[in-house]
Design a protein around this motif. Structure first.
Motif, mmCIF file in Angstrom:
data_model
loop_
_atom_site.group_PDB
_atom_site.id
_atom_site.type_symbol
_atom_site.label_atom_id
_atom_site.label_comp_id
_atom_site.label_asym_id
_atom_site.label_seq_id
_atom_site.Cartn_x
_atom_site.Cartn_y
_atom_site.Cartn_z
ATOM 1 N N SER A 24 0.963 -1.297 -0.028
ATOM 2 C CA SER A 24 0.031 0.047 0.030
ATOM 3 C C SER A 24 0.861 1.370 0.025
ATOM 4 C CB SER A 24 -0.855 -0.089 1.077
ATOM 5 O OG SER A 24 -2.154 0.961 0.981
ATOM 6 N N ASP A 25 0.240 2.383 -0.571
ATOM 7 C CA ASP A 25 0.878 3.704 -0.283
ATOM 8 C C ASP A 25 2.506 3.836 -0.865
ATOM 9 O OD1 ASP A 25 -1.448 5.473 1.216
ATOM 10 O OD2 ASP A 25 -1.348 3.411 1.803
ATOM 11 N N LEU A 26 2.474 3.400 -2.024
ATOM 12 C CA LEU A 26 3.744 3.266 -2.831
ATOM 13 C C LEU A 26 4.296 4.674 -3.012
ATOM 14 C CD1 LEU A 26 2.385 0.532 -3.196
ATOM 15 C CD2 LEU A 26 3.574 0.245 -5.086
ATOM 16 N N HIS A 27 3.233 5.585 -3.318
ATOM 17 C CA HIS A 27 3.556 6.804 -3.704
ATOM 18 C C HIS A 27 4.628 7.055 -4.697
ATOM 19 C CE1 HIS A 27 1.054 9.171 -0.775
ATOM 20 N NE2 HIS A 27 0.689 7.970 -0.061
ATOM 21 N N VAL A 28 4.708 6.247 -5.803
ATOM 22 C CA VAL A 28 5.689 6.238 -6.945
ATOM 23 C C VAL A 28 5.834 7.653 -7.525
ATOM 24 C CG1 VAL A 28 6.592 5.264 -8.823
ATOM 25 C CG2 VAL A 28 6.080 3.818 -6.951
ATOM 26 N N GLY A 60 -3.888 1.512 -3.083
ATOM 27 C CA GLY A 60 -4.140 2.720 -3.485
ATOM 28 C C GLY A 60 -2.743 3.679 -3.112
ATOM 29 N N ASP A 61 -2.852 5.090 -3.377
ATOM 30 C CA ASP A 61 -1.638 5.988 -3.336
ATOM 31 C C ASP A 61 -0.518 5.160 -3.907
ATOM 32 O OD1 ASP A 61 -3.338 7.781 -2.187
ATOM 33 O OD2 ASP A 61 -2.224 7.711 -0.067
ATOM 34 N N LEU A 62 -0.805 4.885 -5.412
ATOM 35 C CA LEU A 62 -0.047 3.967 -5.977
ATOM 36 C C LEU A 62 0.994 4.886 -6.490
ATOM 37 C CD1 LEU A 62 -3.062 2.621 -8.455
ATOM 38 C CD2 LEU A 62 -1.891 1.133 -6.311
ATOM 39 N N LEU A 122 -10.151 -1.557 0.110
ATOM 40 C CA LEU A 122 -10.318 -0.326 -0.329
ATOM 41 C C LEU A 122 -8.838 0.474 0.211
ATOM 42 C CD1 LEU A 122 -12.836 1.672 1.839
ATOM 43 C CD2 LEU A 122 -11.908 -0.193 2.523
ATOM 44 N N HIS A 123 -8.689 1.865 -0.041
ATOM 45 C CA HIS A 123 -7.801 2.644 0.287
ATOM 46 C C HIS A 123 -8.141 3.254 1.716
ATOM 47 C CE1 HIS A 123 -4.289 5.112 0.143
ATOM 48 N NE2 HIS A 123 -5.119 6.239 0.495
ATOM 49 N N HIS A 124 -9.293 3.855 1.900
ATOM 50 C CA HIS A 124 -9.505 4.655 2.934
ATOM 51 C C HIS A 124 -10.290 3.944 4.272
ATOM 52 C CE1 HIS A 124 -9.575 7.769 -0.025
ATOM 53 N NE2 HIS A 124 -9.103 8.697 0.771
ATOM 54 N N GLY A 147 -5.471 0.870 3.328
ATOM 55 C CA GLY A 147 -4.241 1.144 3.408
ATOM 56 C C GLY A 147 -4.346 2.799 4.141
ATOM 57 N N HIS A 148 -3.565 3.746 3.365
ATOM 58 C CA HIS A 148 -3.816 5.392 3.521
ATOM 59 C C HIS A 148 -3.372 5.776 4.970
ATOM 60 C CE1 HIS A 148 -5.821 9.144 3.303
ATOM 61 N NE2 HIS A 148 -6.370 9.164 4.438
ATOM 62 N N VAL A 149 -3.210 4.931 6.182
ATOM 63 C CA VAL A 149 -2.888 5.575 7.251
ATOM 64 C C VAL A 149 -1.281 5.145 7.425
ATOM 65 C CG1 VAL A 149 -4.880 5.671 8.546
ATOM 66 C CG2 VAL A 149 -3.462 3.409 8.436
ATOM 67 N N HIS A 150 -0.531 4.542 6.466
ATOM 68 C CA HIS A 150 0.769 4.302 6.438
ATOM 69 C C HIS A 150 1.317 3.605 7.810
ATOM 70 C CE1 HIS A 150 2.180 7.099 2.943
ATOM 71 N NE2 HIS A 150 0.902 6.946 2.928
ATOM 72 N N ARG A 151 0.310 2.834 8.347
ATOM 73 C CA ARG A 151 0.869 1.933 9.444
ATOM 74 C C ARG A 151 -0.312 0.846 9.386
ATOM 75 N NH1 ARG A 151 3.495 4.824 12.885
ATOM 76 N NH2 ARG A 151 3.342 2.930 14.178
HETATM 77 FE FE LIG Z 1 -0.463 7.348 1.347
#
Ligand SMILES: [Fe+2]
Ligand SMILES: [Fe+2]
Length: 264
Positions: free
Chosen positions: A7-11, A49-51, A154-156, A193-197
């Motif tokens: 999750s949350d790769l933020h590439v 998400g936050d691909l 889902l993401h959120h 994902g989304h919360v990065h933990r």
């Molecule tokens: Fe994120």
């Protein structure tokens, strides 16, 4: 059945760093390598998400270069940093991204655990949204297979986390979402994902869990006056292991080079 979640790769685009200092594509490559090295191999990988960081075409091209190194299939959903059209354009062979009702909502069939993908992106906002169209679609999908154990992804996150940054960004439709899930006891789990933990909670009659980021983690600061910072805690991913007769067990693994010492 083994499902890997990242999750949350933020590439970002090649050569570009997040906040000018985080090589998120490099972090994503290490996550892919960690999954590829697993034996037994996961059956598929969910990327929640936050691909990418800014929904840009050159970011999605870079994401694709990284993810195509996975030796097993992977499935994508958008987060608040994503853009549906640019995502679809970069993955034209991923037919499922056509989704339903204009959203990237789909199911994954053919495994002992049924997977339902939800698109919670609310363009221009940090927080999520599940509108009536998406929730009606979810209710219909869950109603057509009431006896099939199911995991939603889902993401959120549709509840308060205690971290001000996330809780200020309201999830619209959270209560209606919970009501739909509560009507369908075959939902073994909802993952996000989304919360990065990594977090987990009983929610809507099931268990809700989140996956770390493959890159930076958000600091767990439960002081309501403080705004979120990130920290380079070990990045991570999860393995969701489905065992018939038992259920779904989730392992959280740090990504990194950790020395293995033999016990005997
Ligand atoms: Fe994120
Ligand atoms: Fe996010």
């Amino acid at each position: 059945m083994l499902i890997a979640q990242i999750s949350d790769l933020h590439v970002r685009a090649p050569g570009k760093q997040l906040y000018g200092r985080l090589d998120t594509a490099g972090y994503a490559e290490r996550a892919v390598a960690a999954i590829a090295a697993r034996t037994p191999a996961p059956d598929l990988v969910l990327v929640t998400g936050d691909l990418v960081d800014a929904g840009a075409a050159d970011e999605y091209a870079n994401l694709r270069r990284v993810l195509d190194a996975l030796p097993m299939p992977y499935r994508l959903i958008p987060g608040n940093h994503d853009a549906r059209d640019a995502l679809r354009a970069a993955f034209p062979d991923h037919a499922y991204l056509a989704g339903a009702e204009g959203f990237i909502c789909y199911t994954i069939e053919g495994f002992p655990l049924r997977l339902v993908a939800l698109d919670s992106l609310d363009a221009g906002r940090v927080g999520g949204r599940l509108c009536e169209a998406r929730l009606d679609w979810l209710d219909a999908r869950l109603s057509e297979a009431r006896d099939k154990p199911t995991m939603i992804f889902l993401h959120h996150v549709p509840f308060l986390t205690g971290v001000t940054h996330f809780d200020e960004a309201v999830f619209f439709g959270a209560e209606a979402f919970a009501a739909v899930v509560r009507r369908h006891p075959q939902v073994e789990r909802v993952v996000a994902g989304h919360v990065h933990r990594s977090m987990s909670m009983r929610w809507a009659g099931t268990t809700f869990s989140t996956c770390p980021s493959t890159a930076h983690q958000f600091v767990l600061d439960l002081n309501p006056e403080n705004h979120v910072d990130y920290a380079l805690e070990p990045p991570g991913f999860q393995i969701h292991a489905w065992r018939a007769g038992q259920g779904l067990l989730t392992h959280t693994l740090p990504i990194g080079d950790y020395k293995v010492t033999r016990l005997r």
